[in-house]
Design a protein around this motif. Structure first.
Motif, PDB file in Angstrom:
ATOM      1  N   LEU A 131       6.509  -5.814   2.130  1.00  0.00           N
ATOM      2  CA  LEU A 131       7.076  -5.116   1.022  1.00  0.00           C
ATOM      3  C   LEU A 131       7.098  -3.685   1.393  1.00  0.00           C
ATOM      4  CD1 LEU A 131       4.559  -6.173  -1.800  1.00  0.00           C
ATOM      5  CD2 LEU A 131       6.982  -6.853  -1.472  1.00  0.00           C
ATOM      6  N   CYS A 132       8.343  -3.099   0.722  1.00  0.00           N
ATOM      7  CA  CYS A 132       8.536  -1.574   0.839  1.00  0.00           C
ATOM      8  C   CYS A 132       9.212  -1.120  -0.588  1.00  0.00           C
ATOM      9  CB  CYS A 132       9.675  -1.162   1.912  1.00  0.00           C
ATOM     10  SG  CYS A 132      10.021   0.571   2.253  1.00  0.00           S
ATOM     11  N   THR A 133       8.558  -0.224  -1.150  1.00  0.00           N
ATOM     12  CA  THR A 133       8.853   0.416  -2.390  1.00  0.00           C
ATOM     13  C   THR A 133       9.775   1.546  -2.094  1.00  0.00           C
ATOM     14  OG1 THR A 133       7.255  -0.598  -3.503  1.00  0.00           O
ATOM     15  CG2 THR A 133       8.058   1.180  -4.465  1.00  0.00           C
ATOM     16  N   TYR A 134      11.035   1.497  -2.250  1.00  0.00           N
ATOM     17  CA  TYR A 134      12.022   2.728  -2.135  1.00  0.00           C
ATOM     18  C   TYR A 134      12.077   3.755  -3.142  1.00  0.00           C
ATOM     19  CZ  TYR A 134      13.774   0.463   2.034  1.00  0.00           C
ATOM     20  OH  TYR A 134      14.004  -0.295   3.204  1.00  0.00           O
ATOM     21  N   ARG A 135      11.764   3.214  -4.197  1.00  0.00           N
ATOM     22  CA  ARG A 135      11.792   4.245  -5.483  1.00  0.00           C
ATOM     23  C   ARG A 135      10.744   3.622  -6.356  1.00  0.00           C
ATOM     24  NH1 ARG A 135      15.814   4.831 -10.342  1.00  0.00           N
ATOM     25  NH2 ARG A 135      15.982   7.260 -10.408  1.00  0.00           N
ATOM     26  N   GLY A 136      10.026   4.600  -7.077  1.00  0.00           N
ATOM     27  CA  GLY A 136       9.054   4.690  -7.852  1.00  0.00           C
ATOM     28  C   GLY A 136       7.334   4.399  -7.221  1.00  0.00           C
ATOM     29  N   PRO A 137       6.472   4.244  -8.065  1.00  0.00           N
ATOM     30  CA  PRO A 137       5.112   3.882  -7.321  1.00  0.00           C
ATOM     31  C   PRO A 137       5.265   2.670  -6.697  1.00  0.00           C
ATOM     32  CG  PRO A 137       4.988   3.382 -10.059  1.00  0.00           C
ATOM     33  CD  PRO A 137       6.348   4.008  -9.240  1.00  0.00           C
ATOM     34  N   GLY A 138       4.225   2.420  -5.735  1.00  0.00           N
ATOM     35  CA  GLY A 138       4.073   1.329  -4.662  1.00  0.00           C
ATOM     36  C   GLY A 138       3.022   0.501  -5.403  1.00  0.00           C
ATOM     37  N   THR A 139       3.071  -0.665  -4.443  1.00  0.00           N
ATOM     38  CA  THR A 139       2.169  -1.875  -4.923  1.00  0.00           C
ATOM     39  C   THR A 139       0.758  -1.419  -4.959  1.00  0.00           C
ATOM     40  OG1 THR A 139       3.855  -3.442  -4.041  1.00  0.00           O
ATOM     41  CG2 THR A 139       1.577  -4.421  -4.257  1.00  0.00           C
ATOM     42  N   GLU A 140       0.129  -1.960  -5.809  1.00  0.00           N
ATOM     43  CA  GLU A 140      -1.445  -1.687  -5.833  1.00  0.00           C
ATOM     44  C   GLU A 140      -2.223  -2.821  -5.370  1.00  0.00           C
ATOM     45  OE1 GLU A 140      -1.302   1.002 -10.246  1.00  0.00           O
ATOM     46  OE2 GLU A 140      -2.065  -1.049 -10.078  1.00  0.00           O
ATOM     47  N   TRP A 141      -3.296  -2.513  -4.759  1.00  0.00           N
ATOM     48  CA  TRP A 141      -3.988  -3.626  -3.989  1.00  0.00           C
ATOM     49  C   TRP A 141      -5.406  -2.998  -4.235  1.00  0.00           C
ATOM     50  CZ3 TRP A 141      -7.009  -2.273   0.547  1.00  0.00           C
ATOM     51  CH2 TRP A 141      -6.690  -0.906   1.333  1.00  0.00           C
ATOM     52  N   LEU A 142      -6.655  -4.145  -3.889  1.00  0.00           N
ATOM     53  CA  LEU A 142      -7.917  -4.002  -3.973  1.00  0.00           C
ATOM     54  C   LEU A 142      -8.521  -4.153  -2.437  1.00  0.00           C
ATOM     55  CD1 LEU A 142      -8.635  -6.101  -7.189  1.00  0.00           C
ATOM     56  CD2 LEU A 142      -8.540  -3.322  -6.921  1.00  0.00           C
ATOM     57  N   PRO A 143      -9.310  -3.419  -2.171  1.00  0.00           N
ATOM     58  CA  PRO A 143     -10.228  -3.565  -0.685  1.00  0.00           C
ATOM     59  C   PRO A 143     -10.818  -4.691  -1.202  1.00  0.00           C
ATOM     60  CG  PRO A 143     -10.252  -1.116  -1.673  1.00  0.00           C
ATOM     61  CD  PRO A 143      -9.624  -1.923  -2.698  1.00  0.00           C
ATOM     62  N   ASP A 144     -11.340  -5.628   0.059  1.00  0.00           N
ATOM     63  CA  ASP A 144     -11.619  -6.693  -0.237  1.00  0.00           C
ATOM     64  C   ASP A 144     -13.170  -7.070  -0.774  1.00  0.00           C
ATOM     65  OD1 ASP A 144     -11.246  -9.597   0.453  1.00  0.00           O
ATOM     66  OD2 ASP A 144     -12.188  -9.754   2.143  1.00  0.00           O
ATOM     67  N   PRO A 145     -14.042  -5.957  -0.537  1.00  0.00           N
ATOM     68  CA  PRO A 145     -15.487  -5.954  -1.140  1.00  0.00           C
ATOM     69  C   PRO A 145     -15.391  -5.631  -2.737  1.00  0.00           C
ATOM     70  CG  PRO A 145     -15.455  -4.433   0.889  1.00  0.00           C
ATOM     71  CD  PRO A 145     -13.919  -4.790   0.456  1.00  0.00           C
ATOM     72  N   LEU A 146     -14.141  -5.331  -2.967  1.00  0.00           N
ATOM     73  CA  LEU A 146     -14.070  -5.414  -4.784  1.00  0.00           C
ATOM     74  C   LEU A 146     -13.810  -6.520  -5.444  1.00  0.00           C
ATOM     75  CD1 LEU A 146     -12.797  -1.445  -5.023  1.00  0.00           C
ATOM     76  CD2 LEU A 146     -15.260  -2.303  -4.928  1.00  0.00           C
ATOM     77  N   VAL A 147     -13.183  -7.271  -4.584  1.00  0.00           N
ATOM     78  CA  VAL A 147     -12.478  -8.553  -5.146  1.00  0.00           C
ATOM     79  C   VAL A 147     -13.597  -9.423  -5.454  1.00  0.00           C
ATOM     80  CG1 VAL A 147     -10.838 -10.533  -4.832  1.00  0.00           C
ATOM     81  CG2 VAL A 147     -10.433  -8.023  -3.806  1.00  0.00           C
TER      82      VAL A 147
END
Length: 212
Positions: A131-147
């Motif tokens: 994934l590459c976001t060229y414009r706007g905010p990028g993808t949000e993700w969660l560190p594994d211990p928080l999942v």
């Protein structure tokens, strides 16, 4: 290059300012690799003009080795100044993806999004997605211990995570997200979601591993 280590049973994320950090995704215990590259002024004007004219747009093509991302763009977009620089950048990402994973073909998706595409946290049923976001905010993700994972097979439950713990892939960065279909990664796919566009359409490019 920095690693975000957790307990041994958790997957790692790797972040670096050198393109070589993307190869870390091949390690068994890494489910996210992010190349934190700067934005490129050569394609910035094209990206803005393309988003403004496209509205909401989704294009998908299957790329064989050597085929260009230009085949996924509508004809009018090819006439926008700077389109050649942007196409060359996407072609370079596709070549990198091909070198890393050697898929039979690559699925290229181009999204212009005025709304949130995937607002819920989820995992992808793919081996690995770029994934590459060229414009706007990028993808949000969660560190594994928080999942919070499901107890057995089934959908990912709602994630109760404080907003300040949610991570964001920087705009223009190149990210490799390991999914559930990567051999040995079942039940460990990276948990992520689309952010709110905040009034500005996002331009997101995704590359997927296709096989016959």
């Amino acid at each position: 290059m920095t690693q975000h280590p957790h307990n041994l049973e958790h997957s790692l994320s790797v972040h670096g300012k050198n393109v070589q950090c993307l190869a870390e995704i091949l390690r068994d215990n890494v489910n996210l690799a992010v190349w934190q590259r700067p934005r490129n002024n050569h394609w910035a004007a094209f990206v803005n003009e393309f988003c403004n004219r496209a509205g909401n747009l989704e294009r998908f093509v299957s790329l064989e080795r050597g085929q260009s991302a230009a085949t996924a763009l509508p004809g009018w977009a090819l006439d926008i100044e700077g389109s050649n620089h942007w196409i060359a950048d996407v072609d370079e990402l596709a070549e990198m993806y091909q070198c890393l994973f050697e898929p039979e073909a690559i699925g290229l998706r181009i999204h212009v999004l005025a709304d949130t595409m995937c607002p819920r946290f989820h995992v992808d049923r793919v081996p690995v997605r770029l994934l590459c976001t060229y414009r706007g905010p990028g993808t949000e993700w969660l560190p594994d211990p928080l999942v919070t994972r499901p107890a057995g097979e089934g959908p990912l439950p709602e994630q109760s995570v404080p907003s300040d713990r949610i991570q964001t892939i920087p705009t223009a960065a190149v990210a490799l997200l390991k999914g559930e279909a990567w051999e040995g990664n079942e039940g460990r796919g990276l948990v992520h979601r689309s952010p709110q566009p905040n009034g500005t359409p996002r331009l997101v490019v995704g590359l997927d591993w296709l096989s016959s």
